[in-house]
Design a protein around this motif. Sequence first.
Motif, PDB file in Angstrom:
ATOM      1  N   VAL A 108      38.482  45.340  28.961  1.00  0.00           N
ATOM      2  CA  VAL A 108      39.260  46.016  30.007  1.00  0.00           C
ATOM      3  C   VAL A 108      39.624  47.390  29.450  1.00  0.00           C
ATOM      4  O   VAL A 108      40.193  47.494  28.369  1.00  0.00           O
ATOM      5  CB  VAL A 108      40.551  45.233  30.350  1.00  0.00           C
ATOM      6  CG1 VAL A 108      41.370  45.979  31.398  1.00  0.00           C
ATOM      7  CG2 VAL A 108      40.223  43.826  30.835  1.00  0.00           C
ATOM      8  N   LEU A 148      37.665  36.243  42.752  1.00  0.00           N
ATOM      9  CA  LEU A 148      38.226  37.028  41.648  1.00  0.00           C
ATOM     10  C   LEU A 148      39.344  37.946  42.138  1.00  0.00           C
ATOM     11  O   LEU A 148      40.343  38.146  41.453  1.00  0.00           O
ATOM     12  CB  LEU A 148      37.125  37.859  40.974  1.00  0.00           C
ATOM     13  CG  LEU A 148      36.173  37.081  40.078  1.00  0.00           C
ATOM     14  CD1 LEU A 148      34.871  37.853  39.852  1.00  0.00           C
ATOM     15  CD2 LEU A 148      36.827  36.744  38.740  1.00  0.00           C
ATOM     16  N   VAL A 152      43.320  38.081  40.862  1.00  0.00           N
ATOM     17  CA  VAL A 152      44.090  39.221  40.347  1.00  0.00           C
ATOM     18  C   VAL A 152      45.109  39.740  41.364  1.00  0.00           C
ATOM     19  O   VAL A 152      45.661  40.824  41.204  1.00  0.00           O
ATOM     20  CB  VAL A 152      43.175  40.379  39.873  1.00  0.00           C
ATOM     21  CG1 VAL A 152      42.285  39.918  38.731  1.00  0.00           C
ATOM     22  CG2 VAL A 152      42.344  40.954  41.014  1.00  0.00           C
ATOM     23  N   GLN A 170      46.171  48.891  41.369  1.00  0.00           N
ATOM     24  CA  GLN A 170      45.200  48.033  42.069  1.00  0.00           C
ATOM     25  C   GLN A 170      43.814  48.165  41.439  1.00  0.00           C
ATOM     26  O   GLN A 170      43.108  47.174  41.276  1.00  0.00           O
ATOM     27  CB  GLN A 170      45.154  48.398  43.558  1.00  0.00           C
ATOM     28  CG  GLN A 170      46.405  47.943  44.286  1.00  0.00           C
ATOM     29  CD  GLN A 170      46.616  48.641  45.617  1.00  0.00           C
ATOM     30  OE1 GLN A 170      46.010  49.677  45.901  1.00  0.00           O
ATOM     31  NE2 GLN A 170      47.481  48.065  46.433  1.00  0.00           N
ATOM     32  N   GLN A 172      43.194  48.890  38.376  1.00  0.00           N
ATOM     33  CA  GLN A 172      43.164  48.182  37.094  1.00  0.00           C
ATOM     34  C   GLN A 172      43.031  46.681  37.321  1.00  0.00           C
ATOM     35  O   GLN A 172      42.372  45.986  36.535  1.00  0.00           O
ATOM     36  CB  GLN A 172      44.396  48.521  36.242  1.00  0.00           C
ATOM     37  CG  GLN A 172      44.311  48.060  34.787  1.00  0.00           C
ATOM     38  CD  GLN A 172      43.091  48.568  34.025  1.00  0.00           C
ATOM     39  OE1 GLN A 172      41.940  48.242  34.357  1.00  0.00           O
ATOM     40  NE2 GLN A 172      43.308  49.364  32.999  1.00  0.00           N
ATOM     41  N   ARG A 173      43.596  46.168  38.419  1.00  0.00           N
ATOM     42  CA  ARG A 173      43.372  44.756  38.759  1.00  0.00           C
ATOM     43  C   ARG A 173      41.883  44.513  38.997  1.00  0.00           C
ATOM     44  O   ARG A 173      41.332  43.479  38.603  1.00  0.00           O
ATOM     45  CB  ARG A 173      44.171  44.358  40.007  1.00  0.00           C
ATOM     46  CG  ARG A 173      45.662  44.232  39.744  1.00  0.00           C
ATOM     47  CD  ARG A 173      46.445  44.019  41.031  1.00  0.00           C
ATOM     48  NE  ARG A 173      47.863  44.134  40.775  1.00  0.00           N
ATOM     49  CZ  ARG A 173      48.675  43.095  40.518  1.00  0.00           C
ATOM     50  NH1 ARG A 173      48.201  41.864  40.533  1.00  0.00           N
ATOM     51  NH2 ARG A 173      49.944  43.283  40.264  1.00  0.00           N
ATOM     52  N   ILE A 176      40.176  44.303  35.745  1.00  0.00           N
ATOM     53  CA  ILE A 176      40.392  42.990  35.132  1.00  0.00           C
ATOM     54  C   ILE A 176      39.504  41.942  35.817  1.00  0.00           C
ATOM     55  O   ILE A 176      38.860  41.124  35.148  1.00  0.00           O
ATOM     56  CB  ILE A 176      41.891  42.602  35.201  1.00  0.00           C
ATOM     57  CG1 ILE A 176      42.716  43.559  34.316  1.00  0.00           C
ATOM     58  CG2 ILE A 176      42.094  41.149  34.779  1.00  0.00           C
ATOM     59  CD1 ILE A 176      44.218  43.461  34.524  1.00  0.00           C
ATOM     60  N   ALA A 177      39.424  42.018  37.150  1.00  0.00           N
ATOM     61  CA  ALA A 177      38.571  41.072  37.897  1.00  0.00           C
ATOM     62  C   ALA A 177      37.121  41.202  37.440  1.00  0.00           C
ATOM     63  O   ALA A 177      36.425  40.201  37.218  1.00  0.00           O
ATOM     64  CB  ALA A 177      38.681  41.336  39.405  1.00  0.00           C
ATOM     65  N   VAL A 204      50.989  44.559  35.892  1.00  0.00           N
ATOM     66  CA  VAL A 204      49.651  44.362  35.321  1.00  0.00           C
ATOM     67  C   VAL A 204      49.744  43.547  34.025  1.00  0.00           C
ATOM     68  O   VAL A 204      48.917  42.680  33.761  1.00  0.00           O
ATOM     69  CB  VAL A 204      48.936  45.719  35.107  1.00  0.00           C
ATOM     70  CG1 VAL A 204      47.632  45.549  34.349  1.00  0.00           C
ATOM     71  CG2 VAL A 204      48.665  46.389  36.455  1.00  0.00           C
ATOM     72  N   LEU A 207      50.247  40.000  34.991  1.00  0.00           N
ATOM     73  CA  LEU A 207      48.978  39.460  35.470  1.00  0.00           C
ATOM     74  C   LEU A 207      48.103  39.045  34.279  1.00  0.00           C
ATOM     75  O   LEU A 207      47.570  37.931  34.247  1.00  0.00           O
ATOM     76  CB  LEU A 207      48.250  40.506  36.324  1.00  0.00           C
ATOM     77  CG  LEU A 207      46.814  40.141  36.711  1.00  0.00           C
ATOM     78  CD1 LEU A 207      46.805  38.955  37.674  1.00  0.00           C
ATOM     79  CD2 LEU A 207      46.084  41.339  37.348  1.00  0.00           C
ATOM     80  N   LEU A 208      47.985  39.927  33.315  1.00  0.00           N
ATOM     81  CA  LEU A 208      47.155  39.610  32.138  1.00  0.00           C
ATOM     82  C   LEU A 208      47.682  38.377  31.404  1.00  0.00           C
ATOM     83  O   LEU A 208      46.915  37.500  31.004  1.00  0.00           O
ATOM     84  CB  LEU A 208      47.136  40.796  31.172  1.00  0.00           C
ATOM     85  CG  LEU A 208      45.978  41.768  31.294  1.00  0.00           C
ATOM     86  CD1 LEU A 208      46.169  42.930  30.326  1.00  0.00           C
ATOM     87  CD2 LEU A 208      44.636  41.085  31.020  1.00  0.00           C
ATOM     88  N   LEU A 211      46.922  35.284  33.503  1.00  0.00           N
ATOM     89  CA  LEU A 211      45.489  34.954  33.473  1.00  0.00           C
ATOM     90  C   LEU A 211      45.105  34.349  32.127  1.00  0.00           C
ATOM     91  O   LEU A 211      44.301  33.429  32.039  1.00  0.00           O
ATOM     92  CB  LEU A 211      44.652  36.208  33.725  1.00  0.00           C
ATOM     93  CG  LEU A 211      44.682  36.733  35.156  1.00  0.00           C
ATOM     94  CD1 LEU A 211      44.000  38.087  35.227  1.00  0.00           C
ATOM     95  CD2 LEU A 211      44.027  35.738  36.113  1.00  0.00           C
TER      96      LEU A 211
END
Length: 348
Positions: A108, A148, A152, A170, A172-173, A176-177, A204, A207-208, A211
Motif C-alpha cells: 500500500v 473488496l 474497505v 476514499q 486510499q481505501r 488498500i482494496a 484509514v 480500517l487497516l 482488516l
Amino acid sequence: MGTGSSDVVEPLVSVRDLRTHFPVGGGALARLRGSRRVVHALDGVTVDIHPRETLAVIGESGSGKSTMGRSILRLEEPTSGSVAFRGKDVTSLSREELRRERQHMQMVFQNPYSSVNRRNRLIDIVAEPLRVHGIGDAASRRARATELLELVGLNPDFLHRYPHEVSGGQLQRIGIARALATGPDFLVADEPTASLDVSVRAQVMNLLADLKEELGLTLMFISHDLAVVSYIADHIAVMYLGRIVEVGTKAQLESAPQHPYTRALFEAAPKPDPRLRKKEAAPLGEVPSAIDRPSGCHYHPRCPLAMEICKVEYPALEVKANGQQAACHAVPPAGVPAGATVLPVTVA
Ligand SMILES: Nc1ncnc2c1ncn2[C@@H]1O[C@H](COP(=O)(O)OP(=O)(O)OP(=O)(O)O)[C@@H](O)[C@H]1O
Ligand SMILES: [Mg+2]
C-alpha cells in the motif's frame, strides 16, 4: 523477533543481512576510475516478521524505510542478503516465480493519487491485480471488486468513478482494496496515511487495523508518526542510515528505549498531554548523508553518549537489559551488571 510467544511460530517473513545500494552520480570519468559513489540505502538488515503481527518501521527521512519495504517485496532489487517468505527464498526467484509469489505479498503506497492510473475507473484499478495474475473472468473479477469495495467501506457505485472523483481518503481505501485483491498474507504499508487530511487518517488507520484482524494479515508498517505506530505496532524497528539500530516489542521500546537515537525520536515526538511536553524537543541535529556516512557507529556525531570506540567500530545489534535488541556501545548487553553502565535507563 526472538521475544514472547511468537518464538514457537515460524516467521512469515525472514530478512537476513539485506543490503540495497544505489550507485549515484560521479559521471563517466569517475566510473572509468572505478570510484563510483554508492548510497547505502539499506545496509545489512536482519529481522523476522511473524504471522499476524505488525512490525512498524520508524526513523528519520532517508533512513531506508521505503527501501527496506520495497527490497523485501523485490520492487527494488537487493544488492545482497536474503528474504524468505513462508520459508521460500524470494531473492532467488525468477521473474515469473516472483510474479506468482506477489499474489501473497502486496504494497500500500503513501500517495494514492500517484500510485493509480488516473484514466482508469476504480473498478479497473481494484481488479488490476486479478487481471495481472489471470485470476477469474471479467464477471468474477467485477464481483470480487464489489466485495473488496464493501470490505474497505465504500459503496459499490464507487466502482464506476474515476480517481479524481473521490477524496484522498476514499482513494486510499481503493489502494488498500487493490492490495487485498489477490488475498495476500503480507502487506507492506508505506506511510499509508501521510498524504491524507488529518481528519481521515484515523479512519484509514482503523480500517487497516480491522482488516488486519479480520483477514489475519501480517503487516510491515512504515511511519514517521509515533502515535500511529503506537496504535498499530506489535514490534518496532528503528532505522538509522540503512540499519536497524533497535528492535523489540512495542512495550519494550515504549517503556525503556535503549538506543540514544530511539530515545531522541521518542522525546521529539509531540506529546498529546501538554504537561508532558518538554520545552526543548530533543535536538536531533542534521541527518548525515547516506553517501558519506560517519565512520564506526553512524550515529556517533549526534550522540550524547559517544565514546572513542563509537568512532571506529560499528556496534553489534545485541539483546539489552530490557529484552529488546539495540546496536550501541554505550548500553551494556543484558546480563552485565548495571554498575558497569555508562547509562542510566530512564523511562520515557
Ligand atoms: N532509486 C534510488 N537511487 C538512488 N538513491 C536512492 C534511491 N532510492 C532511495 N535512495 C536513497 O536511499 C536512502 C534511503 O531512502 P528511502 O527512501 O528508503 O528512505 P526513507 O526512510 O523511506 O525516507 P522517507 O521517510 O523520506 O520516505 C536515501 O538517501 C535516498 O536518497
Ligand atoms: Mg520512504
